[in-house]
Design an enzyme around this catalytic site. Structure first.
Site, PDB file in Angstrom:
ATOM      1  N   ASP A   1       0.827  -1.197   0.000  1.00  0.00           N
ATOM      2  CA  ASP A   1       0.000   0.000   0.000  1.00  0.00           C
ATOM      3  C   ASP A   1       0.871   1.260   0.000  1.00  0.00           C
ATOM      4  O   ASP A   1       1.894   1.322   0.687  1.00  0.00           O
ATOM      5  CB  ASP A   1      -0.893  -0.028   1.253  1.00  0.00           C
TER       6      ASP A   1
ATOM      7  N   GLU B   1       1.571  -0.167  -4.897  1.00  0.00           N
ATOM      8  CA  GLU B   1       0.623   0.880  -5.277  1.00  0.00           C
ATOM      9  C   GLU B   1       1.344   2.222  -5.246  1.00  0.00           C
ATOM     10  O   GLU B   1       1.817   2.652  -4.194  1.00  0.00           O
ATOM     11  CB  GLU B   1      -0.564   0.908  -4.320  1.00  0.00           C
TER      12      GLU B   1
END
Length: 555
Positions: free
Chosen positions: A215, A284
């Site tokens: 993330d 990401e």
């Protein structure tokens, strides 16, 4: 293809393949909304395990499971209080172990979502860090003195609105938070922090995971001098990362994220993964201005991330052939040996069934064409749960919102709940087969007719269209692993050739609502079947109906 879940054989396991991730199709599961087995209205790990036959019937290579770690759920699991345990609402560690074992039996790899740029303010590391300025973890988070007038150290902003700094009365200092104030940012300049996070990754690798989705990978480091971000010109502001109502878009984020120091940490992370067989990671990259260049930097050289995805195809703007060509060309030029992972939807953005589907004349045909396009691009692919059903963004009332992001900016920005509503399994069952309790988010009535059991045995359904395309991709390795060469067509048609080994496949996509006629590429063309599209090879041209596609073997 009209494959029912009950027809699917259980496989013996997963064959060793260190290159499995290159061209893999990864199915993202948001655990809260996939399947509830406890009756509390919240999905759980046992529910994912229960639905593995369905997932296997899609033909995907791996699942990415969004956070299930112990958390106060201020940001629904993206605020971690214990990196090495399962939150009780999702089950326990043995449920995770069972999920991995059962997924492997179906030939499905398991990737988990690691959120290591920040923790929850309830994590023991932060609880200790905030007690004093000289405790053993005092430097594990980004702390800074106030300016002489008591204001924050610099102009950094939070994605969730307001300053990116929060005052802590215990230490009489500010701490950085790129997201909620309850999500303090870890200090990656401290080697002990890096070591602790690598230990977390090792814990899950030793439990059998096949990789990670990392993330906000470009948020790990901030500038150690805490310099102010410069202003961003209005014409360069982009809403793909934060809504336009958020002043976060008014800055060029060169000091609070996107720092070059991150590259060395990513090399350390890769070295750890390389100790284990067949591991892969996708990062990401959350940045509207530098996303593709960062993806290129993070995937180049073979010593950092295996693949990354940016927000280029998660933006509001309707896709055009020129746009797709620009994004892929820019990436291939920046990192010719790098590898991207593409997605049209995820748990943070408006579902593309609405985001783009509302802008076209025939949503169903358009979404079918987009599925073919996504599964033909050079790179790996992330599919978000419900995408294979054609789900649209749910319209929720303010009183039903759970997402703090939406609550903060309502009604100009409605947050992320609309893409997180529960999966619909049974059209006529209570709560669409998701739970026997009260679901944590309402289930839209318009989703019911798209339920799995309503599409399962309908050959022309969106679900079976995805199954056909995924099977077609596996039959033609060029679509998964091949190089890509663009072919000039016209403003409405995107054409390219995928080449791998002795196979070359021409792909043509009509992104318009008008029938298109294009010249075939040089060489003998043999139309391919099995994909569900109706483009045709004529004597002197290729004819592609509106929002349709054409595939052919070249040579």
């Amino acid at each position: 293809m009209n494959l029912a879940v009950s027809d699917l054989p259980v496989q013996a396991g997963i064959a060793s393949d260190p290159d499995w991730w290159r061209g893999a199709v990864i199915y993202q599961i948001y655990p809260r909304s996939y399947q509830d087995t406890s009756g509390d209205g919240i999905g759980d790990l046992a529910g994912i395990c229960q639905r593995l036959p369905y997932i296997a019937s899609l033909g995907v290579d791996a699942i990415w499971v969004s956070p299930f770690f112990t958390s106060p759920m201020k940001d629904f699991g993206y605020d971690v209080a214990d990196y090495t345990n399962v939150d009780p609402m999702f089950g326990a560690l043995h449920d995770f172990d069972l999920l991995v074992a059962e997924a492997h039996k179906f030939g499905i790899r398991v990737m988990i979502d690691l959120v290591i740029s920040h923790t929850s303010d309830q994590h023991p590391w932060f609880i200790e860090s905030r007690t004093s300025r000289d405790n053993p973890k005092s430097d594990w988070f980004v702390w800074a003195e106030a300016k002489p007038d008591g204001t924050p150290p610099n102009n950094w902003l939070s994605i969730f609105g307001g300053s990116g700094w929060a005052w802590d009365p215990s230490r009489q200092q500010y701490y950085q938070h790129n997201f909620l104030t309850s999500q303090p940012d870890l200090n990656f300049h401290n080697p002990q922090v890096q070591d602790a996070l690598l230990d977390v990754a090792r814990f899950w690798l030793e439990r059998g995971v096949n990789g990670f989705r990392l993330d906000t990978i470009n948020f790990y480091f901030c500038d150690d001098q805490l310099r102010n971000n410069p202003a961003l010109a209005p014409e360069l502001r982009n809403a793909s990362i934060a809504p336009t109502v958020n002043p976060y878009n008014h800055q060029e984020h060169i000091y609070d994220k996107n720092r070059p120091e991150n590259l060395e940490f990513l090399r350390r992370f890769r070295a750890l993964m390389d100790e284990f067989p067949d591991i892969a990671a996708v990062g990401e990259v959350g940045d509207a201005q530098y996303g593709l260049q960062i993806v290129a930097d993070y995937t180049s050289g073979g010593d950092k991330m295996h693949m990354c995805y940016a927000f280029d195809f998660l933006a509001p703007d309707l896709l055009s052939p020129a746009r797709v060509r620009t994004v892929l060309s820019d990436f291939m030029a920046a990192a010719p040996e790098g590898w991207a992972c593409w997605a049209f939807s995820n748990h943070d953005v408006i579902r593309h069934g609405t985001r783009w589907g509302n802008l076209v004349s025939d949503r169903d045909r358009y979404l079918r064409m987009l599925a073919g396009l996504l599964l033909s691009l050079r790179g790996s692919v992330c599919l978000y749960q419900g995408e294979e059903l054609g789900l649209t963004e749910a319209e929720l009332a303010f009183e039903d919102l759970q997402d703090p992001y939406g609550i903060q900016f309502w009604p100009d920005f409605k947050g992320r709940d609309g893409c997180r509503t529960p999966m619909v399994w049974a059209e006529n069952s209570d709560h669409a087969g998701f739970t026997e309790g009260q679901p944590w988010l309402p289930i839209p009535s318009e989703h019911r007719h798209m339920a799995v059991d309503a599409q399962e045995h309908v050959n022309a359904s969106m679900l079976n269209h995805y199954r056909r395309l995924l099977a077609f991709r596996k039959q033609h390795p060029a679509l998964a692993k091949g190089e890509l060469e663009f072919i000039d067509c016209n403003d409405a048609v995107l054409g390219f050739i995928r080449r791998h080994g002795n196979e070359a496949v021409f792909c043509g996509f009509n992104l318009s609502d008008q029938e298109q006629f294009i010249d075939p590429p040089e060489g003998a063309l043999t139309p391919l079947a099995g994909h569900g599209f109706s483009g045709m090879l004529k004597s002197d041209c290729i004819e592609i109906p509106p929002y349709d596609a054409f595939f052919a073997r070249l040579g």
